[in-house]
Motif scaffolding. Structure first.
Motif, PDB file in Angstrom:
ATOM      1  N   LYS A 104      10.841   3.518  11.323  1.00 30.56           N
ATOM      2  CA  LYS A 104      11.231   3.449   9.909  1.00 30.56           C
ATOM      3  C   LYS A 104      12.740   3.293   9.788  1.00 30.56           C
ATOM      4  O   LYS A 104      13.495   3.574  10.729  1.00 30.56           O
ATOM      5  CB  LYS A 104      10.772   4.685   9.144  1.00 30.56           C
ATOM      6  CG  LYS A 104      11.482   5.968   9.502  1.00 30.56           C
ATOM      7  CD  LYS A 104      11.055   7.118   8.590  1.00 30.56           C
ATOM      8  CE  LYS A 104      11.761   8.413   8.980  1.00 30.56           C
ATOM      9  NZ  LYS A 104      11.446   9.528   8.060  1.00 30.56           N
TER      10      LYS A 104
ATOM     11  N   GLU B 150      15.817   4.199   6.810  1.00 25.39           N
ATOM     12  CA  GLU B 150      16.194   4.819   5.540  1.00 25.39           C
ATOM     13  C   GLU B 150      17.572   4.303   5.135  1.00 25.39           C
ATOM     14  O   GLU B 150      18.480   4.214   5.972  1.00 25.39           O
ATOM     15  CB  GLU B 150      16.245   6.348   5.663  1.00 25.39           C
ATOM     16  CG  GLU B 150      14.897   6.991   5.919  1.00 25.39           C
ATOM     17  CD  GLU B 150      14.985   8.506   5.960  1.00 25.39           C
ATOM     18  OE1 GLU B 150      16.004   9.055   5.483  1.00 25.39           O
ATOM     19  OE2 GLU B 150      14.050   9.144   6.475  1.00 25.39           O
TER      20      GLU B 150
ATOM     21  N   VAL C  61      13.158   4.562   1.523  1.00 29.09           N
ATOM     22  CA  VAL C  61      12.507   4.634   2.837  1.00 29.09           C
ATOM     23  C   VAL C  61      11.678   3.371   3.058  1.00 29.09           C
ATOM     24  O   VAL C  61      10.912   2.954   2.189  1.00 29.09           O
ATOM     25  CB  VAL C  61      11.602   5.876   2.939  1.00 29.09           C
ATOM     26  CG1 VAL C  61      10.946   5.953   4.309  1.00 29.09           C
ATOM     27  CG2 VAL C  61      12.403   7.144   2.665  1.00 29.09           C
TER      28      VAL C  61
ATOM     29  N   TYR D 105       8.610   1.632   0.808  1.00 29.56           N
ATOM     30  CA  TYR D 105       7.321   2.260   1.130  1.00 29.56           C
ATOM     31  C   TYR D 105       6.369   1.299   1.843  1.00 29.56           C
ATOM     32  O   TYR D 105       5.352   1.724   2.383  1.00 29.56           O
ATOM     33  CB  TYR D 105       6.619   2.841  -0.109  1.00 29.56           C
ATOM     34  CG  TYR D 105       7.470   3.753  -0.934  1.00 29.56           C
ATOM     35  CD1 TYR D 105       8.295   4.699  -0.334  1.00 29.56           C
ATOM     36  CD2 TYR D 105       7.473   3.658  -2.325  1.00 29.56           C
ATOM     37  CE1 TYR D 105       9.102   5.545  -1.101  1.00 29.56           C
ATOM     38  CE2 TYR D 105       8.272   4.493  -3.101  1.00 29.56           C
ATOM     39  CZ  TYR D 105       9.085   5.432  -2.483  1.00 29.56           C
ATOM     40  OH  TYR D 105       9.876   6.244  -3.238  1.00 29.56           O
TER      41      TYR D 105
ATOM     42  N   ASN E  42       3.561   9.126  10.883  1.00 29.25           N
ATOM     43  CA  ASN E  42       3.440   9.141   9.432  1.00 29.25           C
ATOM     44  C   ASN E  42       3.408   7.708   8.905  1.00 29.25           C
ATOM     45  O   ASN E  42       4.377   6.965   9.053  1.00 29.25           O
ATOM     46  CB  ASN E  42       4.602   9.913   8.807  1.00 29.25           C
ATOM     47  CG  ASN E  42       4.444  10.055   7.309  1.00 29.25           C
ATOM     48  OD1 ASN E  42       3.344   9.931   6.789  1.00 29.25           O
ATOM     49  ND2 ASN E  42       5.534  10.310   6.617  1.00 29.25           N
TER      50      ASN E  42
ATOM     51  N   TYR F 207       4.194   6.880   2.778  1.00 29.06           N
ATOM     52  CA  TYR F 207       5.464   7.232   2.141  1.00 29.06           C
ATOM     53  C   TYR F 207       5.429   7.047   0.630  1.00 29.06           C
ATOM     54  O   TYR F 207       6.290   7.564  -0.066  1.00 29.06           O
ATOM     55  CB  TYR F 207       6.601   6.395   2.735  1.00 29.06           C
ATOM     56  CG  TYR F 207       6.929   6.772   4.155  1.00 29.06           C
ATOM     57  CD1 TYR F 207       7.879   7.748   4.433  1.00 29.06           C
ATOM     58  CD2 TYR F 207       6.274   6.173   5.223  1.00 29.06           C
ATOM     59  CE1 TYR F 207       8.179   8.111   5.735  1.00 29.06           C
ATOM     60  CE2 TYR F 207       6.560   6.532   6.528  1.00 29.06           C
ATOM     61  CZ  TYR F 207       7.516   7.498   6.789  1.00 29.06           C
ATOM     62  OH  TYR F 207       7.801   7.858   8.086  1.00 29.06           O
TER      63      TYR F 207
END
Length: 663
Positions: free
Chosen positions: A86, A88, A99, A117, A613, A616
């Motif tokens: 990911k 950010e 994100v 997302y 994960n 988001y």
């Protein structure tokens, strides 16, 4: 000038780090964008595997909330491949952080765009060309293959991304080494056959600890418990009539039915049956026998399930007696052991291998082929596919291969296991075996008030978990498909349904019972049913079949997978020496203990606590949090129930259930 702080998390995969030059552009969706900026910290080795790197860039364009990024890398350096978890982006002036979950390999020399997302149905994705190109690449990696005729499809070649991470590999190797201790434990066992039961029991305190199956293993209460609260509770059915092939009479059974006749016990829903006819004709290891039994069970006044009759083969015959609790004690005990040989072989081949490992791999392949990583339904399913392809590849090559663990420890061996798995896969229906409430109803066991089998704790816990998963999936699906039109226009979800239901000969999975009507998904109810079945089977169903294995099989007399000799053909009195002579040798006992102990240990995160994960989108994150809270409530209720029980059922505590079939 506006300062932006950019955090980049490189993935934890083999070869994930890069030496390439990386460039980023920040966008707001209305045409404003920053100039291309190189991400490079001087005198630092950026973008190493599983590393978080922080960069600061300045630009004269102020974008208060970054809604999209453009990422590009070249092929510089010895290792230019790059997998990103990911990114950010923080605008330090506005204080707004955006994100961007990437969760992809970044292709070289291509401008790749990622939205905030990164969660879009295909018809709303602003970059459809990029999305389709990515799917085409994945379809080359995830190809179907029917590796064994009649078994569910699997992936043709294991993609590199599906292999165990280094940490997982080391963990499995460490556990196996600790258990085997360099084969030194064989010195404790010695070689040859067991002389007495006490001789066998004496080794447990020195090595692995006592399996729960050792406690009270000779009793009828323990045997009944195994049918509903051990590794294979999927066979027991409410008895509505006695089949002609089972040679029992009222006079024989009345002493075990608390004074009732057979018809009275049936009418009061207290008589139950298991018929393992599916084992008829299955290949066995040379010199070994697997019975094909029918057995009756009675719910006594304490709510306990008690065996009342066992016929070890299907048809009545003078040399195929019905064994009863009133028979000589060791004769009855040996009949129960032979029954368990059949039950355990069914469990490993169908309940465990067929209904979880193999079936779910096909769905994993379909999801990767049909659903973009940006698709919200892929994000829902992906945590539940972790390591399934890797563990299946190992299992088929190590456990089920000729001469492997299955051949050594099970009556039907690897050939018979595959034959049974084919039979199970052939009859599995997503809308029946894949839907727990319907599966219970088909067996006459659906009950929430304890009026039928009140000590069937595995059913109660499974049903609560199924309903929690169903509720979670329903909320999630409704979030993205608030109209049926969105489902109908979602080409990826429709292709997914087509590949699930298309026959294997035509390049699909060939699943039956998928609610994919007239060649399409058209409702949230259909999608909820499918995704609930997948998540439930990959987590709860597998946990129930897998994690009690050491407690069940670790002490072979309690639940043998293979024994010597032939089943008794009469009711002559037998002694303990006759029983011990049936037991597998010391080396095979050790193999059974080691493998079932490894299989019974959790190696990945608990249900709802995802290793990676994918979610988001704030609305979806809230749904996940609600799911986690419900799991905690279920756990509390199970603990409160177990506090009152002498014999506890603990295998389906939510904190003990992994998200995926990872072992």
């Amino acid at each position: 000038m506006t300062t932006y702080e950019i955090k980049v998390k490189t993935g934890d995969r083999f070869g994930a780090g890069t030496d390439a030059n990386v460039e980023i552009v920040l966008l707001d969706g209305s045409g404003k964008q920053t100039k291309p900026a190189n991400l490079d910290n001087w005198f630092r080795n950026d973008f190493e595997r599983n590393q978080l790197d922080v960069f600061k860039i300045k630009d004269d364009t102020d974008i208060p909330e970054v809604t999209e990024i453009k990422l590009k890398r070249d092929q510089a350096g010895l290792f230019s491949d790059w997998f990103v978890d990911k990114i950010e982006v923080l605008n330090q002036k506005s204080g707004v952080t955006s994100v961007f979950p990437i969760l992809r390999w970044i292709r070289p020399d291509v401008d790749l765009y990622f939205g905030k997302y990164d969660t879009f149905l295909p018809q709303y994705d602003p970059r459809p060309e990029q999305r389709n190109a990515e799917l085409q690449e994945k379809q080359k990696l995830y190809e179907y293959e029917e590796k064994f005729s009649g078994l569910p499809v699997q992936v043709k070649t294991v993609p590199e991304d599906e292999n165990f991470s280094t940490d997982a590999k080391l963990d499995i190797a460490k556990r196996k080494y600790c258990l085997l201790a360099g084969k030194a434990v064989e010195l404790i066992f010695g070689s040859g056959s067991w002389k007495t039961l006490e001789n066998l029991k004496g080794v447990y305190s020195k090595i692995f600890g006592y399996p729960k199956g050792m406690n009270d293993w000779k009793s009828d209460e323990s045997f009944g418990w195994q049918r509903i609260n051990s590794v294979n509770p999927n066979l027991i059915c409410l008895c509505t009539e006695i089949p002609d092939k089972l040679g029992v009479t009222d006079e024989e059974l009345k002493p075990f039915l608390e004074g009732m006749t057979i018809s009275e016990a049936i009418s009061k829903k207290r008589l139950f049956i298991i018929d393992l006819e599916i084992l008829e004709g299955i290949t066995c290891v040379e010199g070994h026998v697997c019975p094909v039994p029918i057995a009756l069970f009675f719910e006594n006044s304490k709510g306990q399930l008690m065996p009342v009759a066992i016929q070890l083969f299907q048809q009545k015959a003078p040399d195929n007696p019905v064994f009863l609790p009133s028979d000589p004690p060791n004769t009855w005990l040996i009949a129960k052991m032979w029954y368990n040989v059949a039950d355990s072989n069914y469990h490993q081949a169908i309940t465990h291998l067929g209904y979880t490992h193999l079936l779910m791999e096909g769905i994993c392949v379909a999801a990767n082929r049909c659903l973009s990583p940006s698709h919200p339904m892929f994000k829902l399913l992906a945590p539940h596919f972790l390591y399934i392809i890797a563990i299946n590849d190992r299992a088929l090559n190590f456990l089920v291969s000729p001469g492997g663990w299955i051949d050594k420890t099970m009556a039907v061996g690897s050939t018979g296991v595959l034959e049974l798995a084919k039979e199970g896969a052939r009859t599995w229906r997503m809308g029946l075996e894949g839907s727990y409430p319907e599966f219970l109803k088909s067996r006459g066991l659906y009950c929430k008030d304890g009026s039928i089998l009140p000590t069937f704790y595995q059913r109660d816990d499974t049903l609560a978990l199924y309903e929690a998963i169903f509720g979670y999936v329903s909320k999630y699906v409704n979030l993205y498909y608030d109209t049926s039109d969105k489902i109908l226009k979602d080409v990826e979800i429709q292709t997914f349904g087509q590949e699930l239901t298309k026959s294997k000969s035509k390049g699909g999975c060939g699943f039956e019972g998928v609610p994919f009507e007239n060649g399409k998904f058209s409702s949230v109810d259909q999608l909820t049913a499918v995704f609930t079945s997948v998540i439930f089977s990959s987590s709860v169903v597998h946990a129930a079949a897998n994690f009690p294995q050491y407690d069940a099989y670790g002490f072979p007399p309690s639940y043998p997978t293979k024994i010597k000799g032939v089943p008794p053909k009469n009711k002559n009195s037998l002694n303990e020496e006759n029983l011990v002579q049936l037991l597998i040798d010391k080396s095979t006992t050790l193999d059974t203990m080691v493998i079932t102990r490894i299989l019974s240990e959790r190696s990945t995160n608990a249900l709802g606590d995802f290793e990676v994960n994918y979610t988001y989108d704030p609305a979806a994150v809230q749904i996940v949090e609600e799911f986690r809270k419900e799991l905690k409530d279920i756990s509390l209720k199970i603990h409160q129930r177990n506090e009152k029980l002498e014999r506890k059922y603990e295998y389906l505590l939510p904190e003990e259930i992994p998200n995926s079939i990872s072992i």
